[in-house]
Design an enzyme around this catalytic site. Structure first.
Site, PDB file in Angstrom:
ATOM      1  N   ASP A  14       0.872  -1.188   0.000  1.00 40.96           N
ATOM      2  CA  ASP A  14       0.000   0.000   0.000  1.00 40.96           C
ATOM      3  C   ASP A  14       0.902   1.228   0.000  1.00 40.96           C
ATOM      4  OD1 ASP A  14      -2.401   1.598   0.310  1.00 40.96           O
ATOM      5  OD2 ASP A  14      -1.771   1.912   2.370  1.00 40.96           O
ATOM      6  N   SER A  15       0.291   2.371  -0.250  1.00 39.45           N
ATOM      7  CA  SER A  15       1.043   3.627  -0.209  1.00 39.45           C
ATOM      8  C   SER A  15       1.543   3.916   1.213  1.00 39.45           C
ATOM      9  CB  SER A  15       0.130   4.766  -0.660  1.00 39.45           C
ATOM     10  OG  SER A  15      -1.043   4.790   0.131  1.00 39.45           O
ATOM     11  N   GLY A  47      -2.849   9.255  -3.346  1.00 41.23           N
ATOM     12  CA  GLY A  47      -4.175   9.708  -3.803  1.00 41.23           C
ATOM     13  C   GLY A  47      -4.200  11.049  -4.496  1.00 41.23           C
ATOM     14  N   CYS A  77      -3.821  -0.871  -2.211  1.00 40.08           N
ATOM     15  CA  CYS A  77      -4.107   0.559  -2.313  1.00 40.08           C
ATOM     16  C   CYS A  77      -5.080   0.789  -3.493  1.00 40.08           C
ATOM     17  CB  CYS A  77      -2.789   1.287  -2.577  1.00 40.08           C
ATOM     18  SG  CYS A  77      -2.965   3.044  -2.866  1.00 40.08           S
ATOM     19  N   ASN A  78      -6.174   1.459  -3.223  1.00 40.93           N
ATOM     20  CA  ASN A  78      -7.146   1.726  -4.300  1.00 40.93           C
ATOM     21  C   ASN A  78      -6.538   2.580  -5.404  1.00 40.93           C
ATOM     22  OD1 ASN A  78     -10.291   1.056  -3.484  1.00 40.93           O
ATOM     23  ND2 ASN A  78      -8.916   1.183  -1.753  1.00 40.93           N
ATOM     24  N   GLU A 156      -6.261   8.518  10.177  1.00 39.96           N
ATOM     25  CA  GLU A 156      -4.902   8.467  10.735  1.00 39.96           C
ATOM     26  C   GLU A 156      -4.794   9.198  12.065  1.00 39.96           C
ATOM     27  OE1 GLU A 156      -1.806   9.281   7.936  1.00 39.96           O
ATOM     28  OE2 GLU A 156      -2.475   7.670   6.621  1.00 39.96           O
ATOM     29  N   CYS A 188     -11.359   3.212  -0.564  1.00 40.57           N
ATOM     30  CA  CYS A 188     -10.063   3.680  -0.072  1.00 40.57           C
ATOM     31  C   CYS A 188      -9.724   2.861   1.175  1.00 40.57           C
ATOM     32  CB  CYS A 188     -10.154   5.169   0.286  1.00 40.57           C
ATOM     33  SG  CYS A 188      -8.658   5.810   1.074  1.00 40.57           S
ATOM     34  N   HIS A 190      -8.477   3.544   3.911  1.00 42.74           N
ATOM     35  CA  HIS A 190      -8.700   4.122   5.239  1.00 42.74           C
ATOM     36  C   HIS A 190     -10.168   4.160   5.672  1.00 42.74           C
ATOM     37  CE1 HIS A 190      -4.650   5.415   4.460  1.00 42.74           C
ATOM     38  NE2 HIS A 190      -4.579   6.138   5.566  1.00 42.74           N
TER      39      HIS A 190
HETATM   40  N1  DGL Z   1      -4.077   3.903   0.196  1.00 43.83           N
HETATM   41  C1  DGL Z   1      -4.733   4.975  -0.491  1.00 43.83           C
HETATM   42  C2  DGL Z   1      -5.944   4.430  -1.250  1.00 43.83           C
HETATM   43  O1  DGL Z   1      -6.521   3.414  -0.906  1.00 43.83           O
HETATM   44  C3  DGL Z   1      -5.131   6.098   0.459  1.00 43.83           C
HETATM   45  C4  DGL Z   1      -3.961   6.906   0.977  1.00 43.83           C
HETATM   46  C5  DGL Z   1      -3.176   7.591  -0.120  1.00 43.83           C
HETATM   47  O2  DGL Z   1      -3.675   8.576  -0.706  1.00 43.83           O
HETATM   48  O3  DGL Z   1      -2.080   7.137  -0.408  1.00 43.83           O
HETATM   49  O4  DGL Z   1      -6.344   5.009  -2.217  1.00 43.83           O
END
Ligand code: DGL
Length: 269
Positions: A14-15, A47, A77-78, A156, A188, A190
């Site tokens: 993931d990011s 994102g 990560c989406n 977060e 997403c 989160h």
């Molecule tokens: N993990 C990112 C997503 O699911 C959210 C956080 C980001 O913007 O990196 O899109």
């Protein structure tokens, strides 16, 4: 079935820390499986970045995990899925699962009115990948989407309930509510942390679709289909790699995974 090969870990990236919501569901559903998690905490967020940059980061992350000998990859990560899943699938020799297709399938399954909302980062929403995925399954669907960038910070900060979270949720979700949707995809990593507030804001009649749960189910299906399941139940391992080890990561990882991570390794990607 090759027992030795099947012991290899599932790679998840993931990011940052958000993908831990996906890993948590994978661990719950597939307790025998080993895993390696990579959080690109030095370069989060994805994102708000361009497709080109997100693709470059994604490819670096995949190379890192392939070197660790993973048997299957989950792009948790989406945003990375939206920008890179198709090209990654064509480029790398292992099964790759993203978080978008499983969420889209669930939306089509649960929505009776064929009116679905999708929320995510700017990158995910602008890419329209959810729209394409849902419409390819059923062209009669109407999709209403909305970027909800502040949800990432709220999650977060642990500000998932209460007045502040609710005010922001109402601001984002009221336009979707007016569209009379009956399912809402949490597109997403989160957003599952804000489920309670999102549900109250959008109303009880709207079903929330948690991509992390749907993705874990998809991983299980693919492992079975490709005879890659680890049948050995002598205890699994989970290794964590991050590209920046800030105290912020340590504080927030617990919110996402449900337990403290104390054995992570910091890496250069
Ligand atoms: N993990 C990112 C997503 O699911 C959210 C956080 C980001 O913007 O990196 O899109």
């Amino acid at each position: 079935m090759n027992f030795r090969y099947n012991k290899k870990p599932i790679g998840v990236f993931d990011s940052g820390i958000g993908g831990l919501t996906v890993l948590k569901q994978v661990m719950k559903l597939l307790p025998n499986e080993n895993s390696i998690y990579l959080g690109d905490t030095a370069r989060v967020p994805y994102g708000t970045k361009s497709q080109e940059t997100v693709r470059r980061y994604t490819f670096q992350n995949i190379h890192f995990l392939l070197e660790k000998g993973i048997k299957i990859l989950v792009i948790a990560c989406n945003t990375a899925t939206a920008h890179s899943l198709e090209i990654a699938k064509k480029t790398f020799p292992i099964p790759i699962i993203g978080v978008i297709e499983p969420g889209a399938r669930a939306a089509v399954r649960v929505s009776k009115k064929k009116r679905v909302g999708v929320i995510g980062t700017f990158g995910t929403i602008e890419s329209s990948v959810y729209n394409r995925a849902i419409l390819s399954l059923d062209p009669k669907f109407k999709i209403f989407s909305k970027p909800c960038p502040l949800f990432v910070s709220l999650a977060e900060e642990g500000l998932t309930r209460g007045r502040i979270a609710r005010t922001i949720a109402d601001r984002y979700l009221t336009p979707l509510k007016q569209k009379r949707i009956d399912a809402l995809v949490l597109g997403c990593t989160h957003y599952p942390l804000l489920k309670g507030t999102i549900q109250k804001s959008i109303g009880k009649s709207v079903k929330l679709i948690d991509s992390s749960i749907e993705t874990a189910k998809a991983v299980k299906e693919v492992l079975k289909e490709k005879s890659l399941e680890n049948k050995n139940s002598t205890g699994s391992y989970h290794h964590f790699f991050i590209s920046d080890a800030s105290s912020h990561f340590l504080r927030t990882a617990k919110l996402f995974l449900g337990k403290v991570i104390d054995d992570f390794v910091q890496v250069d990607l």
